[in-house]
Motif scaffolding. Structure first.
Motif, PDB file in Angstrom:
ATOM      1  N   TYR A 491       4.542   5.249   2.755  1.00  0.00           N
ATOM      2  CA  TYR A 491       5.079   4.458   1.712  1.00  0.00           C
ATOM      3  C   TYR A 491       4.136   3.884   0.960  1.00  0.00           C
ATOM      4  O   TYR A 491       4.013   3.994  -0.336  1.00  0.00           O
ATOM      5  CB  TYR A 491       6.002   3.811   2.264  1.00  0.00           C
ATOM      6  CG  TYR A 491       7.678   4.337   2.496  1.00  0.00           C
ATOM      7  CD1 TYR A 491       8.317   5.066   1.705  1.00  0.00           C
ATOM      8  CD2 TYR A 491       8.175   3.991   3.821  1.00  0.00           C
ATOM      9  CE1 TYR A 491       9.558   5.839   2.076  1.00  0.00           C
ATOM     10  CE2 TYR A 491       9.276   4.535   4.310  1.00  0.00           C
ATOM     11  CZ  TYR A 491       9.991   5.185   3.168  1.00  0.00           C
ATOM     12  OH  TYR A 491      11.361   5.668   3.292  1.00  0.00           O
ATOM     13  N   ASN A 492       3.138   3.492   1.721  1.00  0.00           N
ATOM     14  CA  ASN A 492       2.225   2.387   0.903  1.00  0.00           C
ATOM     15  C   ASN A 492       1.143   3.414   0.149  1.00  0.00           C
ATOM     16  O   ASN A 492       0.875   3.052  -1.129  1.00  0.00           O
ATOM     17  CB  ASN A 492       1.490   1.544   1.993  1.00  0.00           C
ATOM     18  CG  ASN A 492       1.002   0.249   1.466  1.00  0.00           C
ATOM     19  OD1 ASN A 492       1.816  -0.315   0.771  1.00  0.00           O
ATOM     20  ND2 ASN A 492      -0.187  -0.329   1.791  1.00  0.00           N
ATOM     21  N   SER A 493       0.918   4.368   0.663  1.00  0.00           N
ATOM     22  CA  SER A 493       0.117   5.373   0.187  1.00  0.00           C
ATOM     23  C   SER A 493       0.598   5.889  -1.308  1.00  0.00           C
ATOM     24  O   SER A 493       0.039   6.047  -2.148  1.00  0.00           O
ATOM     25  CB  SER A 493      -0.495   6.586   0.935  1.00  0.00           C
ATOM     26  OG  SER A 493      -1.309   6.202   2.136  1.00  0.00           O
ATOM     27  N   VAL A 609       4.309  -9.239   4.226  1.00  0.00           N
ATOM     28  CA  VAL A 609       3.344 -10.239   4.399  1.00  0.00           C
ATOM     29  C   VAL A 609       3.168 -10.297   6.006  1.00  0.00           C
ATOM     30  O   VAL A 609       4.329 -10.604   6.637  1.00  0.00           O
ATOM     31  CB  VAL A 609       3.828 -11.593   4.013  1.00  0.00           C
ATOM     32  CG1 VAL A 609       3.022 -12.515   4.284  1.00  0.00           C
ATOM     33  CG2 VAL A 609       3.662 -11.468   2.284  1.00  0.00           C
ATOM     34  N   ARG A 610       2.031 -10.144   6.565  1.00  0.00           N
ATOM     35  CA  ARG A 610       2.045 -10.243   8.008  1.00  0.00           C
ATOM     36  C   ARG A 610       1.459 -11.879   8.066  1.00  0.00           C
ATOM     37  O   ARG A 610       0.586 -12.546   7.660  1.00  0.00           O
ATOM     38  CB  ARG A 610       0.743  -9.688   8.318  1.00  0.00           C
ATOM     39  CG  ARG A 610       0.466  -9.579   9.968  1.00  0.00           C
ATOM     40  CD  ARG A 610      -0.741 -10.247  10.275  1.00  0.00           C
ATOM     41  NE  ARG A 610      -0.912 -10.552  11.862  1.00  0.00           N
ATOM     42  CZ  ARG A 610      -1.784 -11.149  12.509  1.00  0.00           C
ATOM     43  NH1 ARG A 610      -2.931 -11.479  12.022  1.00  0.00           N
ATOM     44  NH2 ARG A 610      -1.894 -11.044  13.735  1.00  0.00           N
ATOM     45  N   LEU A 611       2.423 -12.208   9.180  1.00  0.00           N
ATOM     46  CA  LEU A 611       2.320 -13.721   9.565  1.00  0.00           C
ATOM     47  C   LEU A 611       1.910 -13.675  10.998  1.00  0.00           C
ATOM     48  O   LEU A 611       2.439 -13.216  11.928  1.00  0.00           O
ATOM     49  CB  LEU A 611       3.515 -14.419   9.763  1.00  0.00           C
ATOM     50  CG  LEU A 611       4.233 -14.562   7.993  1.00  0.00           C
ATOM     51  CD1 LEU A 611       5.718 -14.825   8.153  1.00  0.00           C
ATOM     52  CD2 LEU A 611       3.590 -15.950   7.543  1.00  0.00           C
ATOM     53  N   PRO A 640       5.501  -4.771  -1.103  1.00  0.00           N
ATOM     54  CA  PRO A 640       6.760  -5.365  -0.495  1.00  0.00           C
ATOM     55  C   PRO A 640       7.816  -4.098  -0.502  1.00  0.00           C
ATOM     56  O   PRO A 640       8.946  -4.024   0.262  1.00  0.00           O
ATOM     57  CB  PRO A 640       7.296  -6.419  -1.644  1.00  0.00           C
ATOM     58  CG  PRO A 640       6.007  -6.675  -1.920  1.00  0.00           C
ATOM     59  CD  PRO A 640       5.331  -5.803  -1.949  1.00  0.00           C
ATOM     60  N   ARG A 641       7.765  -3.313  -1.449  1.00  0.00           N
ATOM     61  CA  ARG A 641       8.935  -2.204  -1.457  1.00  0.00           C
ATOM     62  C   ARG A 641       8.708  -1.028  -0.292  1.00  0.00           C
ATOM     63  O   ARG A 641       9.740  -0.665   0.491  1.00  0.00           O
ATOM     64  CB  ARG A 641       8.614  -1.283  -2.857  1.00  0.00           C
ATOM     65  CG  ARG A 641       9.033  -2.361  -4.026  1.00  0.00           C
ATOM     66  CD  ARG A 641       8.702  -1.613  -5.369  1.00  0.00           C
ATOM     67  NE  ARG A 641       7.151  -1.444  -5.346  1.00  0.00           N
ATOM     68  CZ  ARG A 641       6.538  -0.800  -6.473  1.00  0.00           C
ATOM     69  NH1 ARG A 641       7.308  -0.346  -7.292  1.00  0.00           N
ATOM     70  NH2 ARG A 641       5.106  -0.762  -6.378  1.00  0.00           N
ATOM     71  N   ALA A 642       7.264  -0.918  -0.101  1.00  0.00           N
ATOM     72  CA  ALA A 642       6.902   0.018   1.115  1.00  0.00           C
ATOM     73  C   ALA A 642       7.587  -0.747   2.442  1.00  0.00           C
ATOM     74  O   ALA A 642       8.023   0.077   3.429  1.00  0.00           O
ATOM     75  CB  ALA A 642       5.488   0.156   1.039  1.00  0.00           C
ATOM     76  N   ASP A 739      13.692  -5.472  -5.985  1.00  0.00           N
ATOM     77  CA  ASP A 739      13.850  -4.643  -7.204  1.00  0.00           C
ATOM     78  C   ASP A 739      13.092  -3.480  -7.378  1.00  0.00           C
ATOM     79  O   ASP A 739      12.182  -3.231  -6.735  1.00  0.00           O
ATOM     80  CB  ASP A 739      13.443  -5.361  -8.489  1.00  0.00           C
ATOM     81  CG  ASP A 739      14.152  -6.730  -8.654  1.00  0.00           C
ATOM     82  OD1 ASP A 739      15.354  -6.703  -8.218  1.00  0.00           O
ATOM     83  OD2 ASP A 739      13.477  -7.595  -9.324  1.00  0.00           O
ATOM     84  N   GLY A 740      13.736  -2.206  -7.719  1.00  0.00           N
ATOM     85  CA  GLY A 740      13.115  -1.005  -7.679  1.00  0.00           C
ATOM     86  C   GLY A 740      13.654   0.004  -6.641  1.00  0.00           C
ATOM     87  O   GLY A 740      13.101   0.947  -6.451  1.00  0.00           O
ATOM     88  N   VAL A 741      14.322  -0.585  -5.628  1.00  0.00           N
ATOM     89  CA  VAL A 741      14.628   0.010  -4.662  1.00  0.00           C
ATOM     90  C   VAL A 741      16.193   0.020  -4.289  1.00  0.00           C
ATOM     91  O   VAL A 741      16.719  -0.896  -4.727  1.00  0.00           O
ATOM     92  CB  VAL A 741      14.089  -0.504  -3.363  1.00  0.00           C
ATOM     93  CG1 VAL A 741      14.469   0.158  -2.135  1.00  0.00           C
ATOM     94  CG2 VAL A 741      12.635  -0.490  -3.212  1.00  0.00           C
ATOM     95  N   SER A 742      16.873   1.240  -3.996  1.00  0.00           N
ATOM     96  CA  SER A 742      18.374   1.200  -3.754  1.00  0.00           C
ATOM     97  C   SER A 742      18.669   2.152  -2.485  1.00  0.00           C
ATOM     98  O   SER A 742      17.700   2.889  -2.303  1.00  0.00           O
ATOM     99  CB  SER A 742      18.697   1.727  -5.186  1.00  0.00           C
ATOM    100  OG  SER A 742      18.266   3.277  -5.212  1.00  0.00           O
ATOM    101  N   ILE A 743      19.852   2.194  -2.204  1.00  0.00           N
ATOM    102  CA  ILE A 743      20.197   2.728  -1.001  1.00  0.00           C
ATOM    103  C   ILE A 743      21.180   3.929  -1.241  1.00  0.00           C
ATOM    104  O   ILE A 743      21.922   3.876  -2.245  1.00  0.00           O
ATOM    105  CB  ILE A 743      21.211   1.737  -0.201  1.00  0.00           C
ATOM    106  CG1 ILE A 743      20.470   0.409   0.119  1.00  0.00           C
ATOM    107  CG2 ILE A 743      21.585   2.519   1.224  1.00  0.00           C
ATOM    108  CD1 ILE A 743      19.230   0.486   0.927  1.00  0.00           C
ATOM    109  N   ALA A 744      20.852   4.868  -0.536  1.00  0.00           N
ATOM    110  CA  ALA A 744      21.842   6.308  -0.619  1.00  0.00           C
ATOM    111  C   ALA A 744      22.115   6.851   0.641  1.00  0.00           C
ATOM    112  O   ALA A 744      21.324   6.582   1.554  1.00  0.00           O
ATOM    113  CB  ALA A 744      20.800   7.408  -1.454  1.00  0.00           C
TER     114      ALA A 744
END
Length: 869
Positions: A491-493, A609-611, A640-642, A739-744
């Protein structure tokens, strides 16, 4: 007539003459003997004076160094947060404050309860600022929180609870200091009745008792009779060794005189009460009545009754032999001896003793995990030693504030106890007909806040008393709980503009190849031929299905397309430091600790974010002044989207895949998770407010031979069910897409949008806007031949009706797109084993396609060799 004058009586001279005659003082030998005796007496006085002042100097030096006892550092839990809407009564909040010391110690804080409201005012020694607040909780629900100035508050933190106290001495010691007024009168009477009945009357030494014991020891040939008073025992404990020698007894008496001249009887008894050794728990000695009261009864010393006082008083004779957990009959018998002694001294009546003897042992749980989080405390101690010097830690009375939630720690301990009974039963059944010896596995559980990184609960093993090895920090191959990082890297790539095969953008509907494949790396010099569980290959599958059912070859094929080094780099950024760019990295072949994996999963649960997991919050002195504060470390490691798109796949895994076992165990809240099985069993999962990692495995690194779904997942489910019943974790929320992500809803077989024609195999997954499939299942009817070829496995793999063409994997024998340029470095897992003969491709029949559940068992395929860590 002559007068006879009388000048006084001669009785005095006659008396002196008679004494001289009786003592024969006119005999020079007698005179010499008396002079010699007098000389000896003078010499003896001189010797006594010399040693008295010699040991006075030793006592002075010891007292000049500071208090008689080493400084006690107190370890506190995290402050409990009260929020609007929580199911909490005013009385339960007041009980928390009372346990924390409010009202009993006004310097710490006070509270006032008035019906359904509670006013809280922290003192100058509080962890918090002096700002007070009023909490309103009508009907057991927190309705409103207001500050002192009337401003509305959404939350308020209570004073942290004490977990335990540590005393840094030559040995690992736990001690809770008490004053004389803290000691109940029954305890004083019990100890003096059995140890020193005339303690408050004598001057420190009972010479008659010493003489009797000396005769007894000489006649019996054994040195068992003590004869020491409480003051003499105190002198021996602080300044001398316990061995029985005449010289040591002489020195003991001299030091006793020193102590008696310097301190009152009450002060001496107080020191004695704090010095008493009453056994051990785990690797720590229990010193002092305050710690013993908590260790054996789970109570404050003031709360002990007569029978409990007598038990502790009697144990001091031989703490190990009279341990009430190991030898309850001996402990009760000795307790009753103490009660009889109390009757003899008039401390209690015979009827009171009879009632006390009838009282059963009411011991707290022997599992110190639940009450004191010993593995957690050990880690805190180790971190303190690293950050604060041993010298400072040993000579300061510090207040150490940590991340621990005591309620959640109890839930973790209970869940581990219940879950490991299930694991043990599996082991017993498997070995029922075996004559060979077998061992029971170990366990670790780590729970943390996904948005702060604080470790809320930690269990490092099944029994701290039996083993102090902390498995929460033991490095083990992570198995399939690592696989989400392969999909996250994809996803990140894609979001960073990297094209994935012919499809361009990676999505949950991207098709992957799950067939027997030999992967190459290191410029073609090394090969890797993994297997699926029981050789069950699924052919052409979508990514969401591949992760949900933990398919090995499909996951490695994805890792190959995006580059194994890219997968490893993301994993290292998330805290899995050992990851290297080899094919086996996709299956979790590289080792990490349960704490590492808990921290790594914050990436998915916290928007990329890695904590870094943390335990220490603040160190303060007894006045509440800050010695050192610690801030959590955070790092953005992926889009964040990935992160959310990966989380969506983990939700599907819990709802439809191999992790759905936790649903069958009664966990119904929104969650995401993944099973894992290598040589060990894992489960990693989280809700909106809690991450939990569970590991089960053998200390000798042998295969535990139990799947993560059977060993670790039940423990995770038991823990989470208990956690969400607690007020602070009950408000579990559904995961909200950025934002920019939806469920299907898609068909899990084809990756097409679900409709009535594919309603039996569907899953809800997330897509980046504009990347979701546009065709639906019903449109498959437009090409019946392709549909039946896919369903029954006839002919080749027909191109699915999808907006994205399936990716073309690299041919066997060629280097992957991002193959590493060198073999893993020394100390990391070695190169994969030579390739096994390629298995014929298996096509799924209709029943496998419809009903196949998949499994994540990784340990059946050839794995890279592992170095013990």
């Amino acid at each position: 007539m002559p007068v006879k004058l009388k000048y006084g009586s001669n009785k005095s001279s006659s008396k002196q003459a008679s004494i001289v005659d009786r003592l024969h003082l006119d005999n020079r030998f007698v005179r010499y003997a008396l002079v010699a005796m007098l000389g000896c007496f003078v010499v003896l006085l001189g010797v006594l004076g010399f040693y008295y002042f010699k040991y006075e100097h030793i006592v002075n030096d010891r007292l000049a160094k500071g208090p008689m006892f080493a400084s006690v550092s107190q370890i506190y839990a995290a402050p409990r947060e009260i929020r609007d809407g929580q199911k909490l009564s005013v009385s339960s909040i007041a009980a928390d404050l009372r346990r924390a010391g409010y009202n009993n110690n006004p310097q710490l804080g006070t509270f006032q309860q008035n019906g359904d409201s509670l006013f809280i005012k922290p003192g100058p020694e509080s962890y918090h600022t002096p700002d007070g607040a009023t909490i309103y909780a009508p009907g057991g629900i927190v309705d409103k929180i207001t500050a002192e100035n009337g401003a509305a508050l959404s939350a308020y933190e209570l004073e942290p609870q004490l977990i335990t106290a540590l005393s840094e001495e030559n040995s690992r010691t736990k001690r809770r200091m008490v004053t004389y007024k803290d000691i109940p009168p029954e305890m004083v009477k019990a100890i003096t009745s059995i140890e020193d009945r005339n303690f408050f009357e004598h001057s420190g030494v009972n010479f008659l008792r010493i003489a009797k014991c000396g005769v007894e020891d000489l006649t019996s040939g054994r040195k068992r009779c003590g004869g020491s008073t409480i003051t003499m025992q105190l002198a021996r404990g602080f300044f001398l060794s316990p061995e029985k020698r005449l010289k040591r007894k002489f020195i003991e008496i001299l030091i006793t005189f020193q102590l008696e001249s310097r301190f009152s009887k009450q002060q001496i008894f107080e020191m004695y009460a704090n010095q008493m050794n009453l056994g051990h728990r785990g690797s720590y000695d229990i010193n002092g009545l305050g710690e013993a009261s908590q260790a054996f009864f789970g109570k404050d010393l003031k709360q002990l009754d007569t029978a409990e006082c007598a038990l502790l008083a009697g144990m001091y004779q031989s703490p190990s032999r009279l341990n009430p957990y190991r030898h309850p009959e001996r402990a009760i018998a000795r307790r009753n001896v103490v009660l009889d002694s109390m009757v003899e001294t008039g401390a209690i009546s015979a009827s009171a003793a009879t009632r006390a003897k009838a009282e059963p042992l009411r011991l707290t749980t022997a599992d110190v995990d639940a009450s004191e989080a010993p593995y957690f405390v050990d880690l805190v101690h180790d971190q303190l030693v690293q950050r604060i010097s041993d010298q400072d830690l040993a000579h300061q009375s510090l207040r150490i504030y940590t991340s621990l939630d005591p309620d959640l720690q109890h839930a973790a301990s209970d869940a581990v106890e219940i879950g490991m009974k299930n694991v043990d039963e599996i082991i017993r059944k498997r070995n029922a007909k075996s004559t060979a010896p077998f061992t029971y596995p170990q366990v670790a559980l780590v729970a943390l806040n996904p948005h702060t990184g604080q470790i809320l609960a930690l269990v490092g093993g099944r029994n701290y008393s039996a083993s102090q090895l902390d498995h929460a920090i033991s490095k083990r191959p992570t198995g399939s709980i690592f696989k989400p990082f392969v999909y996250a890297a994809a996803y990140n790539s894609s979001l960073n503009g990297t094209s994935l095969g012919e499809s361009g953008v990676f999505t949950a509907a991207t098709h992957l190849n799950d067939t027997p494949t030999t992967f190459t790396f290191d410029h073609g010099r090394q090969t890797y031929s993994p297997n699926n569980f029981k050789g069950d290959f699924r052919g052409d599958v979508i990514a969401a299905y591949a992760l949900a059912h933990s398919l090995n070859n499909a996951t490695i094929s994805l890792g190959q397309q995006i580059g194994f080094e890219n997968v490893a780099a993301l994993a290292r950024s998330a805290g899995i430091a050992a990851a290297r760019g080899t094919p086996s990295v996709s299956l979790g072949a590289y080792a990490a600790t349960p704490i590492d994996m808990a921290g790594a999963y914050t990436v998915f649960a916290n928007g990329g974010v890695r904590l870094k997991p943390w335990m220490l919050a603040s160190v303060r002195n007894t006045s509440g002044d800050i010695v050192s504060d610690y801030s959590p470390e955070a790092k953005q490691v992926m889009d964040p989207r990935a992160a959310y798109l990966t989380q969506s796949l983990l939700e599907a895994t819990m709802n439809y895949g191999s992790a759905a076992v936790v649903r069958g165990r009664g966990f119904s809240a929104p969650g995401a998770g993944k099973t894992g099985t290598s040589h060990d069993a894992w489960f990693a999962g989280y809700t909106s407010n809690l991450i939990c990692i569970v590991w089960v495995g053998n200390d000798d690194y042998t295969d535990v031979k139990i799947q993560g779904a059977d060993a670790a997942a039940p423990i995770w489910a038991e823990f989470m069910k208990r956690a969400i019943k607690l007020p602070q974790y009950s408000d579990v929320k559904s995961f909200s897409p950025p934002d920019g992500v939806s469920i299907a809803k898609i068909d899990s077989d084809t990756g097409l949008l679900a409709d009535v024609s594919c309603s039996t195999h569907t899953m809800n997954v997330a897509f980046l806007d504009g990347t979701a499939p546009t065709a639906s299942c019903s449109q498959m009817n437009e090409n019946p031949q392709n549909f039946f070829q896919k369903l029954f496995g006839l002919g080749g793999h027909a191109a699915p009706v999808s907006p994205y063409a399936p990716p073309t994997p690299s041919p066997a024998g060629t280097a992957p797109p991002s193959s590493p340029t060198s073999a893993p470095p020394a100390g990391s897992p070695a190169a994969p084993q030579p390739a096994q003969p390629e298995q014929p491709k298996k096509k799924k029949n209709i029943f496998q396609k419809i009903f196949g559940g998949g499994n994540d068992k990784d340990n059946k395929q050839p794995q890279p060799a592992q170095s013990p860590q």
